[in-house]
Design a protein around this motif. Structure first.
Motif: not given
Length: 236
Positions: A174, A204, A207-208, A210, A217, A220, A223
């Protein structure tokens, strides 16, 4: 000592004799909010307060020195140089005496010196909100499920600090993604509003997948905290 010139901050009252107030930054920071908003903290200082920094918030790395509360981080510092230069403050003599007293233990240069100084003169510090110096430890150092910077949840993250190389580590995606998004954005060919869209998509994306590691992350709303100020400032 930590690095060459790591104590430069201490000498700013002398180096900049005609400057009254200054914002001192490490080079590994990204503003998500206008810098002038940070400078606007100066009017909140009382008559004695002349330095503003954020509390580390977890175990301080340097051992064997007195520190302010749990320790202060010097990556983002507001300094009222006019107050610091007052004769009764005796800034240079007091800070250099700390170097003489603890020279073998000052692993973090100016940060350690300021911690010792403000431990001895706590009335001179105005505590900067953690959202103005957000570091990876705010996601990792509180234990599982414990976020270390509550103000960021209500007011957003204003500045992200990639200390200890976080902007370049695949284990903190991130942070790395925010840095990469800003460094690759071209203000000569792209509109500022596009930065918001690109940053949102890139966060995003982390996050998508793994396989991408990012302790932040686990929260929640992270972001949303990152996007708070870019959306507010850059979108019409």
């Amino acid at each position: 000592m930590f690095r060459k010139c790591a104590t430069e901050l201490i000498f700013l009252p002398l180096i900049l004799p005609d400057v009254d107030k200054i914002l001192y930054l490490d080079t590994d920071v990204v503003f998500l909010r206008p810098p002038e908003d940070l400078f606007d903290l100066f009017p909140s200082f009382d008559d004695k307060q002349m330095i503003s920094m954020t509390v580390v918030g977890w175990r301080y790395p340097t051992k064997g020195i007195p520190i302010f509360k749990g320790g202060l981080n010097s990556g983002v510092v507001l300094m009222d140089l006019e107050k610091i230069r007052k004769p009764e403050i005796d800034w240079m003599n007091r800070t250099l005496s700390i170097v003489d007293e603890f020279q073998t233990k000052l692993e973090l240069g100016d940060q350690d010196i300021l911690n010792v100084y403000l431990n001895r003169h706590p009335e001179q510090i105005y505590q900067m909100p953690c959202s103005w110096n957000f570091r990876f430890g705010h996601c990792t150092m509180g234990g599982k499920g414990r976020f270390q910077c509550p103000p960021a949840r209500t007011d957003g993250i204003s500045l992200i600090h990639g200390n200890t190389g976080t902007f370049h580590l695949d284990t903190f995606m991130k942070f790395k993604t925010v840095y990469d998004t800003f460094i690759n954005f071209n203000l000569t060919t792209q509109q500022p509003s596009e930065l918001v869209q690109i940053l949102d998509i890139n966060l995003q994306w982390v996050d998508s997948d793994s396989s991408l590691k990012s302790p932040c992350s686990a929260f929640e709303d992270f972001n949303d905290m990152m996007m708070w100020w870019p959306k507010k400032v850059l979108l019409p």
